[in-house]
Design an enzyme around this catalytic site. Sequence first.
Site, PDB file in Angstrom:
ATOM      1  N   THR A  91       8.599   3.344   0.024  1.00  0.00           N
ATOM      2  CA  THR A  91       9.171   3.071   1.341  1.00  0.00           C
ATOM      3  C   THR A  91      10.511   2.396   1.104  1.00  0.00           C
ATOM      4  OG1 THR A  91       6.968   2.815   2.296  1.00  0.00           O
ATOM      5  CG2 THR A  91       8.818   1.947   3.565  1.00  0.00           C
ATOM      6  N   LYS A 166       8.768   7.502   7.957  1.00  0.00           N
ATOM      7  CA  LYS A 166       7.896   6.478   7.375  1.00  0.00           C
ATOM      8  C   LYS A 166       8.177   5.108   7.984  1.00  0.00           C
ATOM      9  CE  LYS A 166       5.312   4.154   4.430  1.00  0.00           C
ATOM     10  NZ  LYS A 166       3.869   3.986   4.668  1.00  0.00           N
ATOM     11  N   LYS A 235       9.743  -6.647   4.507  1.00  0.00           N
ATOM     12  CA  LYS A 235      10.790  -5.798   3.930  1.00  0.00           C
ATOM     13  C   LYS A 235      10.947  -4.519   4.742  1.00  0.00           C
ATOM     14  CE  LYS A 235       9.688  -2.809   1.099  1.00  0.00           C
ATOM     15  NZ  LYS A 235       9.375  -1.346   1.072  1.00  0.00           N
TER      16      LYS A 235
END
Length: 287
Positions: A91, A166, A235
């Site tokens: 990711t 995503k 994050k």
Amino acid sequence: MKIGFIGLGQMGIAMATNLIDAGHDVTVWNRSAAKADPLLARGATLAATPADAAQGEVVMTMLADDAALETVVYGERGIRGCPALHVSHSTISVALAERLTADQGNDGGFVSAPVFGRPPAAAAGALFIVAAGADDRIDRCEKLFAAIGQRVFRVGDTPSAANLVKLSGNFMIMAAIESMAEAMTLAEKGGVDRAMLLEVLTGTLFGAPVYKTYGEILVEDRFTPAGFAAPLGLKDMNLVDAAAGTLRTPMPVLGVVRDHLRTAIAQDGPDVDWAAIGLVARRGAGL
């Protein structure tokens, strides 16, 4: 197929195990080499450098963040310039995916293929894979994807599109956790058992896996050991915010879940699951 696999965290080691079990010739690399021991016992080969893992047909990466992937690609003995097709399951930011597309176009090529699913799904080979890139390159990965996932979604020929999908999905997971945590807190303060509320919700309008999986975690306060650590969730929300800024898209709910992740990390430490934002909702209500 002769492939490399780089990044042996909870997700990576499960994915690499399934590739070995499917009969592929797997060479692995990890910053902490000892994590490869279970895979070596199953027949994998240990690479001395990332570049050594990228000499076959495909090299797959599953790393924590942009910085880790940049080191593997651009660092000393990195995979840039190697003959293997680079398939990134990490990711990462849209911006890094665009850079990798430009820089690896003349190497073995680049496909972005982030996954949905927690470690148990990875171990079961039941991940959902979101893939973007040239069709012929994704075609070459079909057997590999079949070993690690239950379904592949092709979302275009621009690799960064997969990363945007995503990030959008991870934002929606966080929003679902936040809404469930708030609803459970409200119900509990009113004398309704959280487990009962979850049974009603998932048995009527909210039967999707995200509500069942995270609803059980919230009901049981099962935040350690983390299946997906809160700092990684933070994050990801920062990457969503960066994409939203670039695309001039207001996302007010993002601000709430990101602040609650920061609070959870500050109060409960960096090792809790990202679903620990449920604790923030409970504490805010005096529970």
